[in-house]
Design an enzyme around this catalytic site. Structure first.
Site, PDB file in Angstrom:
ATOM      1  NE  ARG A  60       2.427  -5.268  10.625  1.00 21.85           N
ATOM      2  CZ  ARG A  60       3.353  -5.017   9.695  1.00 21.85           C
ATOM      3  NH1 ARG A  60       4.541  -5.570   9.767  1.00 21.85           N
ATOM      4  NH2 ARG A  60       3.086  -4.228   8.698  1.00 21.85           N
ATOM      5  NE  ARG A  69       8.685  -4.208   5.297  1.00 18.49           N
ATOM      6  CZ  ARG A  69       7.422  -3.776   5.293  1.00 18.49           C
ATOM      7  NH1 ARG A  69       6.894  -3.277   4.208  1.00 18.49           N
ATOM      8  NH2 ARG A  69       6.695  -3.868   6.389  1.00 18.49           N
ATOM      9  NE  ARG A 116       8.919  -1.714   9.705  1.00 17.98           N
ATOM     10  CZ  ARG A 116       7.883  -1.274   8.995  1.00 17.98           C
ATOM     11  NH1 ARG A 116       8.074  -0.463   7.986  1.00 17.98           N
ATOM     12  NH2 ARG A 116       6.658  -1.646   9.287  1.00 17.98           N
ATOM     13  CE  LYS A 164      -2.374  -0.859   3.739  1.00 22.41           C
ATOM     14  NZ  LYS A 164      -1.996  -2.237   4.095  1.00 22.41           N
ATOM     15  NE  ARG A 213      -4.301   0.063   9.692  1.00 21.96           N
ATOM     16  CZ  ARG A 213      -3.009   0.307   9.785  1.00 21.96           C
ATOM     17  NH1 ARG A 213      -2.443   0.377  10.966  1.00 21.96           N
ATOM     18  NH2 ARG A 213      -2.282   0.485   8.706  1.00 21.96           N
TER      19      ARG A 213
END
Ligand SMILES: [Zn+2]
Length: 215
Positions: free
Chosen positions: A165, A122, A154, A13, A84
């Protein structure tokens, strides 16, 4: 032209929102960026971010409300990270009423497995660059192509956190898809394609929409 981007974590996104904003010269409204910015001076937001608690809807809604009062959004915007929850979507409807029209909600769809694969592969650099180790975007793998620093992962990209998540997304954000589908605003985008192809699908829609509006 005002758009909303929806999709699970890992759907891309943020990347797509940046591209849309640049190409169509509209404003990229990222709640992630806004939170990071607000953290510096807003004690309430800072408290949630520091403890890792979910920022309550009222706080997020307030932040968006203030942002939408600024003049620059008149040229159009793309919302990334908001709404959200169903609650937030209804709050958005109330706050914009007839003054601002959302042209479409792009739903970038990827499978659960793909979302996990992408996020857990990532790697980021402190200079802001990000890489997918699976796709081997960086020639040196562990070092940044731009600045040569070591890449890191991260904390919220680690696999168990990613699963959390996605569970939160399934529970909170999925109902939004139905909400916008019923409102006939939802445009499905195949997020399993390459980044450029995903962007092409979105661009094509926006171009058509612009032509229809005669701008
Ligand atoms: Zn770097």
């Amino acid at each position: 032209m005002n758009y909303i981007l929806l999709g699970p974590p890992g759907a891309g996104k943020g990347t797509q929102a940046k591209k849309i904003a640049k190409k169509f010269e509209i404003v990229h409204l990222s709640t992630g960026d806004m939170f990071r910015e607000a953290k510096k001076f807003d004690k309430i937001i800072n408290k949630f971010l520091v403890t890792g608690e979910l920022v309550p809807d009222e706080v997020t809604v307030d932040m968006i409300k203030n942002r939408l009062l600024k003049d620059d959004i008149k040229k159009g915007f793309v919302l990334d990270g908001f709404p959200r929850t169903l609650n937030q979507a209804q709050a958005l409807d109330l706050m914009i009423k007839s003054q601002i029209k959302i042209d479409a909600v792009f739903f970038i769809n990827v499978t659960f497995e793909e979302a996990i694969r992408r996020i857990s592969s990532r790697r980021v650099c402190s200079c802001g660059a990000s890489y997918h180790i699976a796709l081997l975007a960086s020639k040196k793998v562990k070092k940044c192509d731009f600045c040569g620093k070591e890449l890191s992962q991260r904390d919220d990209d680690k696999e168990d956190v990613v699963k959390d998540r996605i569970t939160v997304y399934e529970k909170q954000t999925k109902p939004l898809i139905e909400y916008y589908r019923n409102a006939r605003m939802l445009i499905g985008i195949n997020g399993l394609k390459e980044e450029a192809e995903v962007f092409a699908q979105i661009s094509e829609y926006i171009d058509k929409n612009k032509a229809k509006k005669g701008k």
